[in-house]
Design an enzyme around this catalytic site. Sequence first.
Site, PDB file in Angstrom:
ATOM      1  N   HIS A  42      25.874  37.138  33.892  1.00 49.08           N
ATOM      2  CA  HIS A  42      24.933  36.371  34.718  1.00 49.08           C
ATOM      3  C   HIS A  42      23.578  37.034  34.732  1.00 49.08           C
ATOM      4  CE1 HIS A  42      28.434  34.267  36.687  1.00 49.08           C
ATOM      5  NE2 HIS A  42      27.702  33.351  36.102  1.00 49.08           N
ATOM      6  N   HIS A  77      35.411  37.971  32.145  1.00 50.92           N
ATOM      7  CA  HIS A  77      36.245  37.266  33.133  1.00 50.92           C
ATOM      8  C   HIS A  77      37.566  36.786  32.551  1.00 50.92           C
ATOM      9  CE1 HIS A  77      33.168  37.007  36.034  1.00 50.92           C
ATOM     10  NE2 HIS A  77      32.458  36.033  35.501  1.00 50.92           N
ATOM     11  N   CYS A  99      37.904  41.798  30.081  1.00 47.61           N
ATOM     12  CA  CYS A  99      38.015  43.174  30.576  1.00 47.61           C
ATOM     13  C   CYS A  99      39.490  43.596  30.596  1.00 47.61           C
ATOM     14  CB  CYS A  99      37.440  43.251  31.986  1.00 47.61           C
ATOM     15  SG  CYS A  99      37.694  44.855  32.744  1.00 47.61           S
ATOM     16  N   HIS A 127      36.675  30.570  41.100  1.00 47.53           N
ATOM     17  CA  HIS A 127      36.003  31.607  40.311  1.00 47.53           C
ATOM     18  C   HIS A 127      36.606  31.622  38.899  1.00 47.53           C
ATOM     19  CE1 HIS A 127      34.806  35.557  38.868  1.00 47.53           C
ATOM     20  NE2 HIS A 127      33.873  35.553  39.801  1.00 47.53           N
ATOM     21  N   GLU A 129      37.302  33.901  36.845  1.00 45.90           N
ATOM     22  CA  GLU A 129      38.364  34.901  36.610  1.00 45.90           C
ATOM     23  C   GLU A 129      39.709  34.377  37.138  1.00 45.90           C
ATOM     24  OE1 GLU A 129      37.859  38.984  38.174  1.00 45.90           O
ATOM     25  OE2 GLU A 129      40.022  38.958  38.455  1.00 45.90           O
ATOM     26  N   SER A 224      25.626  37.132  42.514  1.00 42.30           N
ATOM     27  CA  SER A 224      26.037  37.330  43.914  1.00 42.30           C
ATOM     28  C   SER A 224      26.258  38.805  44.209  1.00 42.30           C
ATOM     29  CB  SER A 224      27.274  36.508  44.247  1.00 42.30           C
ATOM     30  OG  SER A 224      28.272  36.787  43.332  1.00 42.30           O
ATOM     31  N   ASN A 225      26.722  39.579  43.224  1.00 45.58           N
ATOM     32  CA  ASN A 225      26.948  41.004  43.540  1.00 45.58           C
ATOM     33  C   ASN A 225      25.624  41.739  43.730  1.00 45.58           C
ATOM     34  OD1 ASN A 225      26.553  43.126  41.197  1.00 45.58           O
ATOM     35  ND2 ASN A 225      27.237  41.238  40.229  1.00 45.58           N
TER      36      ASN A 225
HETATM   37 FE1  F3S Z   1      36.295  44.776  34.622  1.00 43.01          FE
HETATM   38 FE2  F3S Z   1      36.006  45.713  37.013  1.00 43.01          FE
HETATM   39 FE3  F3S Z   1      33.923  45.069  35.624  1.00 43.01          FE
HETATM   40  S1  F3S Z   1      37.498  44.264  36.356  1.00 43.01           S
HETATM   41  S2  F3S Z   1      34.589  43.419  34.340  1.00 43.01           S
HETATM   42  S3  F3S Z   1      35.369  46.707  35.155  1.00 43.01           S
HETATM   43  S4  F3S Z   1      34.184  44.746  37.804  1.00 43.01           S
END
Ligand code: F3S
Length: 284
Positions: A42, A77, A99, A127, A129, A224-225
């Site tokens: 993002h 995600h 990830c 979401h 994910e 958002s984070n």
């Molecule tokens: Fe993975 Fe944690 Fe980043 S799950 S994508 S390392 S926030």
Amino acid sequence: MNVIMAESAGFCFGVKKAMDMVEEQIEQKGDLPIYTYGPIIHNAEVVRDLESRGVITIKDDEELKKVPKGIMIIRSHGVPKRVNDTLLDMGFKIVDATCPFVKRIHNEVSRQSAQGKKIIIVGNATHPEVEGIIGWCNSKPYVIESVDEIENIPFRQDESYCLVSQTTFNHRKFKDIVEKIAQIGYDVTVVDTICNATDERQRESREVAKRVDTMIVIGDAHSSNSKKLFEICKEECEDTHFIQTLNDLKLELPKSVRLVGITAGASTPNNIIEEVQNYVRVDF
Ligand code: F3S
């Protein structure tokens, strides 16, 4: 000017890995076009930069049907299994940048639901994910976000359950939900799949903000984070600024300001962080 940089600022492990995989594909310069399934992160700057180097962001399934086949990079995600399968059937070559912490959840829900367990996902059902995790369950899972929503699950004594979480879910809320479910006494295996990267970044940014006169949070306006980081830093340091790039930085620092803190959201690339850091250090 003295600057304190939050060490956890910027890309988390999973996003960094995904970005490295995109760079690798660009460097290999094969004949096939390179796509990402949705924006890789993002951050509009990053997506624009990748597009200028030939990486095409696929926005929806309609677009997917029209483009020539090529390399499809799956973002951190992750995606539901059916998306994976469809892409392969359509003839795309998949480069999976899911990830590993998210992939672990896919494997867990896939294995546990294949054994007949009902899956409970703690997270936000819309979401991407969580949509991905749902898509790796062999039967329809329950998705809950609060203690109150536990009552929506029709628990049965003759069933077993496996509970996992969205990686970015709040630790305290997760604990409350797990404790409440334990009290009702069904057969529930809990797998804590929360990733600490977000918590760690927030905790560290708060610590930095406490110590400085002025705080700068770098992040995309839609992230958002990053917005959450701004709120946290603002609680500790009144003079907190939210910027996307160095161009947005309009600081007029009074002489009394001696110490500036910098942090950045999970989708802020290092070069932008470094630019801001150098500018503040040298120009004030
Ligand atoms: Fe993975 Fe944690 Fe980043 S799950 S994508 S390392 S926030």
